[in-house]
Design an enzyme around this catalytic site. Structure first.
Site, PDB file in Angstrom:
ATOM      1  N   HIS A  81     -51.016-127.267  31.607  1.00 22.34           N
ATOM      2  CA  HIS A  81     -52.061-126.576  30.855  1.00 22.34           C
ATOM      3  C   HIS A  81     -53.400-127.230  31.197  1.00 22.34           C
ATOM      4  CE1 HIS A  81     -50.901-129.450  27.239  1.00 22.34           C
ATOM      5  NE2 HIS A  81     -51.033-130.087  28.372  1.00 22.34           N
TER       6      HIS A  81
ATOM      7  N   TRP B 120     -43.190-127.545  27.666  1.00 23.23           N
ATOM      8  CA  TRP B 120     -43.865-127.297  28.921  1.00 23.23           C
ATOM      9  C   TRP B 120     -42.909-127.598  30.072  1.00 23.23           C
ATOM     10  CZ3 TRP B 120     -46.261-129.138  24.597  1.00 23.23           C
ATOM     11  CH2 TRP B 120     -47.326-128.346  24.122  1.00 23.23           C
TER      12      TRP B 120
ATOM     13  N   GLN C  75     -55.582-120.780  33.051  1.00 22.39           N
ATOM     14  CA  GLN C  75     -55.975-120.929  31.651  1.00 22.39           C
ATOM     15  C   GLN C  75     -57.455-121.274  31.580  1.00 22.39           C
ATOM     16  OE1 GLN C  75     -53.547-123.993  29.855  1.00 22.39           O
ATOM     17  NE2 GLN C  75     -52.047-122.503  29.137  1.00 22.39           N
TER      18      GLN C  75
ATOM     19  N   ALA D   7     -60.492-126.798  19.500  1.00 25.48           N
ATOM     20  CA  ALA D   7     -60.068-126.608  20.886  1.00 25.48           C
ATOM     21  C   ALA D   7     -59.330-125.289  20.962  1.00 25.48           C
ATOM     22  CB  ALA D   7     -59.153-127.741  21.329  1.00 25.48           C
TER      23      ALA D   7
ATOM     24  N   VAL E 135     -53.474-130.265  17.901  1.00 18.98           N
ATOM     25  CA  VAL E 135     -54.401-129.667  16.927  1.00 18.98           C
ATOM     26  C   VAL E 135     -53.775-129.685  15.538  1.00 18.98           C
ATOM     27  CG1 VAL E 135     -55.845-128.198  18.378  1.00 18.98           C
ATOM     28  CG2 VAL E 135     -53.573-127.399  17.703  1.00 18.98           C
TER      29      VAL E 135
ATOM     30  N   ARG F 147     -46.040-124.051  35.813  1.00 17.39           N
ATOM     31  CA  ARG F 147     -44.834-124.268  35.004  1.00 17.39           C
ATOM     32  C   ARG F 147     -43.617-123.834  35.789  1.00 17.39           C
ATOM     33  NH1 ARG F 147     -46.849-122.690  28.977  1.00 17.39           N
ATOM     34  NH2 ARG F 147     -48.773-123.884  29.160  1.00 17.39           N
TER      35      ARG F 147
HETATM   36  N1  DAH Z   1     -52.297-125.966  25.975  1.00 17.47           N
HETATM   37  C1  DAH Z   1     -51.660-124.932  25.219  1.00 17.47           C
HETATM   38  C2  DAH Z   1     -50.653-124.220  26.102  1.00 17.47           C
HETATM   39  O1  DAH Z   1     -50.746-124.315  27.265  1.00 17.47           O
HETATM   40  C3  DAH Z   1     -52.671-123.938  24.719  1.00 17.47           C
HETATM   41  C4  DAH Z   1     -53.548-124.505  23.668  1.00 17.47           C
HETATM   42  C5  DAH Z   1     -53.171-124.431  22.324  1.00 17.47           C
HETATM   43  C6  DAH Z   1     -54.721-125.126  23.997  1.00 17.47           C
HETATM   44  C7  DAH Z   1     -53.973-124.930  21.342  1.00 17.47           C
HETATM   45  C8  DAH Z   1     -55.541-125.656  23.023  1.00 17.47           C
HETATM   46  C9  DAH Z   1     -55.152-125.552  21.679  1.00 17.47           C
HETATM   47  O2  DAH Z   1     -56.690-126.254  23.278  1.00 17.47           O
HETATM   48  O3  DAH Z   1     -55.958-126.033  20.718  1.00 17.47           O
HETATM   49  O4  DAH Z   1     -49.799-123.539  25.582  1.00 17.47           O
END
Ligand code: DAH
Length: 348
Positions: free
Chosen positions: A174, A157, A214, A311, A257, A200
């Site tokens: 995010h 990130w 998002q 999630a 996750v 970002r």
């Molecule tokens: N936060 C991740 C991103 O910005 C996206 C994401 C991936 C969110 C997996 C989630 C997850 O809740 O389970 O790339």
């Protein structure tokens, strides 16, 4: 004091009235002729000095003259007033047949419209919508998401850091930090979505912005499985893009996750056959997802033996781009009214 004098007086008064061309000189005429000190008034006052034989005839005649002059005065006054009004109307002319100016009524940004639409869709499945801070601590943006300071994933990130002396403050990269914020305040079951801006440090091009949107989703309860995740995402795709949509999961890695997937929806234009919109792949990439990592649950004090959850995080801008055939993400924050006004109809 004779009838002849009276006739002369009348003639002169009538002539000078003819020469009156504005309300100001009309007033002067009034004063000079029929006003308290006017010539006719003086004549009437002087009647007492006339001989008793002449007086009645002179009096009658003088009164007739007065009536005639007052009438002429009134007529002239009305004429001049209406001329003055005409002149004013001519200079202040307003064309009442011209169309009115349309007030500019603001409309929701297409991304905001999409956020509302997604909120409605998830509300039907029992998800509440929450909003979180865009300026976040490293604790929520990383640590509670199982991304410790020395974890290589922290580099993924490209983070904009707020210049503060002691603590790590960032523009959230995010919407995932809201997972922990919501769980900390909730006893399961949890069902929440979090739409919002993320940041970002990225070079801009047609498909990259340093600020974009998002939508995070989180469900935690007893016995939640990957099948629930798939069902929820499939339902979302059906509501967004129409019936018969399919969801594809492929293995992916996100520290928060386990297992982690990326997910895609089959292209609603070609039904998966391959076309320009899906770049011949048959699939539209939507985002990442997975089963909430036990460390994340434990991090907010949940018993990971009792509770499980899923999630997901999806990109909102890209969905809007696909829906309207927008080929440059920079249009969203470019503030070009010609672009934005096209969405006026859609929001009403
Ligand atoms: N936060 C991740 C991103 O910005 C996206 C994401 C991936 C969110 C997996 C989630 C997850 O809740 O389970 O790339």
């Amino acid at each position: 004091m004779t009838l002849d004098d009276l006739a002369t007086l009348r003639q002169e008064a009538e002539r000078s009235l003819e020469r009156v061309h504005d309300l100001e000189s009309l007033q002067a005429w009034d004063r000079d002729v029929i006003g308290a000190k006017g010539s006719l008034t003086a004549f009437l006052r002087g009647l007492g000095k006339a001989s008793p034989e002449d007086r009645p005839a002179l009096g009658r005649a003088a009164n007739d003259v007065k009536t005639a002059l007052v009438t002429a005065f009134d007529a002239r006054k009305a004429e001049l007033q209406s001329a003055a009004l005409d002149a004013r109307l001519a200079t202040d002319a307003v064309d009442v047949t011209l169309p009115g100016r349309k007030p500019t009524i603001g409309v929701d940004h297409p991304v905001s419209q999409m956020i509302r639409e997604l909120s409605d869709i998830f509300a039907l499945m029992g998800f509440q919508t929450a909003f979180g801070p865009e300026v976040e601590t490293g604790h929520y943006n990383f640590d509670l998401l199982n991304i410790p300071s020395d974890h290589p994933a922290r580099d993924v990130w490209d983070t904009m850091i707020v210049d503060t002396p002691n603590s790590e403050i960032v523009l959230r990269t995010h919407t995932s930090p809201m997972q922990a914020r919501v769980m900390e305040k909730t006893t399961p079951p949890v069902r929440v979505i979090v739409p919002g801006r993320v940041y970002r440090y990225e070079a801009q091009d047609a498909s990259h912005e340093w600020m974009f949107h998002q939508l995070e989703g989180l469900a935690v309860d007893e016995r939640i499985t990957l099948a629930d995740l798939k069902g929820v995402l499939r339902e979302m795709a059906r509501q967004l893009f129409g019936p018969n949509r399919r969801i594809r999961f492929r293995c992916d890695f996100f520290p928060f996750v386990e297992p982690g997937v990326d997910f895609a929806v089959d292209c609603m234009i070609c039904n998966g056959a391959g076309c320009r919109v899906c770049k011949q792949t048959g699939w539209l990439e939507m985002g990442g997802a997975g089963m909430v990592h036990p460390s994340v649950l434990e991090g907010v004090g949940y018993d990971s033996e009792k509770y499980t959850g899923f999630a997901f995080g999806l990109g909102i801008d890209r969905i809007v781009m696909q829906r309207y055939g927008i080929n440059d993400v920079r249009a969203f924050a470019g503030n070009d009214l010609r672009f934005l006004q096209q969405f006026a109809v859609a929001s009403r």
